[in-house]
Write an enzyme that holds these catalytic residues in place. Sequence first.
Site, mmCIF file in Angstrom:
data_model
loop_
_atom_site.group_PDB
_atom_site.id
_atom_site.type_symbol
_atom_site.label_atom_id
_atom_site.label_comp_id
_atom_site.label_asym_id
_atom_site.label_seq_id
_atom_site.Cartn_x
_atom_site.Cartn_y
_atom_site.Cartn_z
ATOM 1 N N ASN A 103 0.852 -1.200 0.000
ATOM 2 C CA ASN A 103 0.000 0.000 0.000
ATOM 3 C C ASN A 103 0.883 1.245 0.000
ATOM 4 O O ASN A 103 2.108 1.157 -0.038
ATOM 5 C CB ASN A 103 -0.946 -0.029 1.205
ATOM 6 N N ASP B 158 -4.166 -6.554 5.344
ATOM 7 C CA ASP B 158 -5.135 -7.412 6.030
ATOM 8 C C ASP B 158 -5.124 -8.830 5.465
ATOM 9 O O ASP B 158 -5.434 -9.787 6.158
ATOM 10 C CB ASP B 158 -6.545 -6.812 5.905
ATOM 11 N N LYS C 213 9.007 -16.606 -10.746
ATOM 12 C CA LYS C 213 8.198 -15.534 -11.320
ATOM 13 C C LYS C 213 7.049 -16.131 -12.152
ATOM 14 O O LYS C 213 7.299 -16.983 -13.011
ATOM 15 C CB LYS C 213 9.090 -14.650 -12.198
ATOM 16 N N PRO D 67 -2.658 -12.131 10.427
ATOM 17 C CA PRO D 67 -2.940 -11.897 11.850
ATOM 18 C C PRO D 67 -3.024 -10.401 12.118
ATOM 19 O O PRO D 67 -2.349 -9.612 11.449
ATOM 20 C CB PRO D 67 -1.717 -12.498 12.559
ATOM 21 N N ASP D 68 -3.869 -10.017 13.058
ATOM 22 C CA ASP D 68 -3.960 -8.604 13.440
ATOM 23 C C ASP D 68 -2.965 -8.357 14.579
ATOM 24 O O ASP D 68 -3.156 -8.828 15.703
ATOM 25 C CB ASP D 68 -5.393 -8.275 13.883
ATOM 26 N N ILE D 69 -1.902 -7.627 14.271
ATOM 27 C CA ILE D 69 -0.809 -7.444 15.236
ATOM 28 C C ILE D 69 -1.286 -6.650 16.454
ATOM 29 O O ILE D 69 -1.037 -7.020 17.606
ATOM 30 C CB ILE D 69 0.397 -6.746 14.553
ATOM 31 N N PHE E 287 -3.905 2.972 15.222
ATOM 32 C CA PHE E 287 -4.341 4.002 14.290
ATOM 33 C C PHE E 287 -5.583 3.483 13.578
ATOM 34 O O PHE E 287 -5.781 2.281 13.472
ATOM 35 C CB PHE E 287 -3.248 4.301 13.250
ATOM 36 N N LYS F 26 -13.218 0.485 16.658
ATOM 37 C CA LYS F 26 -11.922 -0.229 16.741
ATOM 38 C C LYS F 26 -11.404 -0.262 18.181
ATOM 39 O O LYS F 26 -10.811 -1.237 18.614
ATOM 40 C CB LYS F 26 -10.881 0.460 15.849
ATOM 41 N N LYS G 73 -10.848 -3.979 19.348
ATOM 42 C CA LYS G 73 -9.469 -4.450 19.545
ATOM 43 C C LYS G 73 -9.005 -4.278 20.994
ATOM 44 O O LYS G 73 -7.916 -4.643 21.346
ATOM 45 C CB LYS G 73 -8.527 -3.714 18.588
HETATM 46 O O1 PMT Z 1 3.138 5.942 6.552
HETATM 47 P P1 PMT Z 1 2.546 7.281 6.173
HETATM 48 O O2 PMT Z 1 2.654 7.559 4.693
HETATM 49 O O3 PMT Z 1 3.129 8.389 6.994
HETATM 50 O O4 PMT Z 1 0.975 7.244 6.480
HETATM 51 C C1 PMT Z 1 0.519 7.153 7.783
HETATM 52 C C2 PMT Z 1 -0.672 6.177 7.917
HETATM 53 C C3 PMT Z 1 -1.845 6.740 7.140
HETATM 54 C C4 PMT Z 1 -0.296 4.790 7.360
HETATM 55 C C5 PMT Z 1 -0.954 6.061 9.434
HETATM 56 O O5 PMT Z 1 -1.261 7.346 9.923
HETATM 57 C C6 PMT Z 1 -2.118 5.122 9.710
HETATM 58 O O6 PMT Z 1 -3.285 5.504 9.678
HETATM 59 N N1 PMT Z 1 -1.800 3.823 10.008
HETATM 60 C C7 PMT Z 1 -2.761 2.769 10.188
HETATM 61 C C8 PMT Z 1 -3.092 2.197 8.838
HETATM 62 C C9 PMT Z 1 -4.042 1.034 8.916
HETATM 63 O O7 PMT Z 1 -3.694 -0.047 8.511
HETATM 64 O O8 PMT Z 1 -5.186 1.277 9.514
HETATM 65 P P2 PMT Z 1 -6.317 0.148 9.762
HETATM 66 O O9 PMT Z 1 -7.504 0.953 10.129
HETATM 67 O O10 PMT Z 1 -6.417 -0.792 8.644
HETATM 68 O O11 PMT Z 1 -5.731 -0.651 10.989
HETATM 69 C C10 PMT Z 1 -6.075 -0.326 12.344
HETATM 70 C C11 PMT Z 1 -4.916 -0.589 13.257
HETATM 71 O O12 PMT Z 1 -4.615 -1.967 13.316
HETATM 72 C C12 PMT Z 1 -3.624 0.123 12.890
HETATM 73 O O13 PMT Z 1 -3.015 0.559 14.092
HETATM 74 C C13 PMT Z 1 -2.795 -0.985 12.249
HETATM 75 O O14 PMT Z 1 -1.386 -0.781 12.466
HETATM 76 C C14 PMT Z 1 -3.278 -2.205 13.013
HETATM 77 N N2 PMT Z 1 -3.236 -3.463 12.240
HETATM 78 C C15 PMT Z 1 -4.045 -3.617 11.165
HETATM 79 C C16 PMT Z 1 -4.052 -4.830 10.493
HETATM 80 C C17 PMT Z 1 -3.211 -5.858 10.959
HETATM 81 N N3 PMT Z 1 -3.176 -7.034 10.340
HETATM 82 N N4 PMT Z 1 -2.413 -5.681 12.019
HETATM 83 C C18 PMT Z 1 -2.407 -4.487 12.673
HETATM 84 O O15 PMT Z 1 -1.669 -4.316 13.642
#
Ligand code: PMT
Length: 401
Positions: free
Chosen positions: A210, A279, A289, A307-309, A325, A339, A343
């Site tokens: 991404n 995700d 390849k 897995p969701d860390i 975030f 969330k 979570k």
């Molecule tokens: O890196 P930049 O270009 O500076 O951009 C910053 C950002 C937009 C990436 C950052 O500010 C941000 O929003 N990060 C979270 C991105 C995200 O994956 O959001 P989410 O809503 O999908 O996930 C929610 C939370 O779960 C996040 O804290 C994520 O780190 C965590 N997560 C999600 C999926 C997963 N499998 N494991 C996780 O830990």
Amino acid sequence: MSHHKNKRVLVGVTGGIAAYKSPELVRRLKDRGCDVRVVMSRAAEAFITPLTMQAVSGHPVYQHLLDAEAESGMGHIELARWAELVVIAPATANFIAKLAHGQADDLLSTLALATEAEVAVAPAMNQQMWQHPGTATNLEQLVQRGIRVIGPGSGDQACGEVGPGRMTEPEEIAAILAGDAIEPLLSDCRVLITAGPTWEAIDPVRGVTNHSSGKMGYALAQAASDYSARVTLVSGPVHLDTPEGVSRIDVISAADMLEVVMREVGKSDIFIAVAAVADYRPADVAKHKIKKSDDQDGMVIEMVKNPDILATVAALEKPPFTVGFAAETQNTIENAREKLKKKRVNVVAANNVGGDDSAFGSDSNAVTLVHSEGEVNIPPNDKYAVAIRMLQEINTLYRYQ
Ligand code: PMT
């Protein structure tokens, strides 16, 4: 916060062993052009003489509320009005409790109530007293009222114990108040941060990823390190230099990131998940390849859930203070609150990633910190400034919630 150079400063000294550092604070403030007056509590006089404070400040020391002679000079209300800053160093647990409850039973506590000036306290006390819930609740009150809490530091204590409660060094207090230095707000904290995207391989040359640049996570790592935390940054593939003082571990996929986070998390007090973790990942990674085939117009890649860390960390028996975030394109706050509950994390930083001002890849961001007690808006700014504000709030919530 204002920057206190060339200002009228009232230094309050309360009764703790750290009072031996107060003359040095007066000197350091005077080095910065401040006009300093000193008020001492009765207990402070057991640790340092008013004469010493008079000698370093160049003015008589104010000691008692009902002192007719002192009141005929600059009375206590006048003194409260005179001050542009009141700094109480050391501030004992007892004085902090009085301030929190608005008690005014001596000159210093009365002045602290009567002044409109900015008030700062530099706590100093035994580590058990510092960690007592009563002290934590009192400090929370002070922070909520806009009183600045500087320190304390951690280390050997006069009582022979080791832990948090040492008064911040005078030069550092003066530098922080003057805006010359950043406060060691997190000096007793180990902070673990994930940043950047993950790369989920399809074959040796292709993958799913991404637009996360890592800038927000790296800014938080830099800011936490500037606040004196010990910082470990678990980073997906990005093109950024490692922030100064930060220990960085590079990973590629969500599975790698999870493995490193689970290895490091037991050593952390605060965990901030900034990474944009994929995700889903391809169910199988081709060894070679994948070739384009002339008789195939489409291609289906089967994906499986990663897995969701963040949720894994929050579900630990003894999780660190956990901040996630929420990258949202609509209903930002509602989704962030969802969330927070789902979570089971302490704070969710909601940011909008839809439209032209998306946080993805840009140098600026704006977030709303959503927690169980409410919300804090952090307006648009460069990512380092947003990180600094975020950590101030996270520090308050971590210590006093
Ligand atoms: O890196 P930049 O270009 O500076 O951009 C910053 C950002 C937009 C990436 C950052 O500010 C941000 O929003 N990060 C979270 C991105 C995200 O994956 O959001 P989410 O809503 O999908 O996930 C929610 C939370 O779960 C996040 O804290 C994520 O780190 C965590 N997560 C999600 C999926 C997963 N499998 N494991 C996780 O830990």
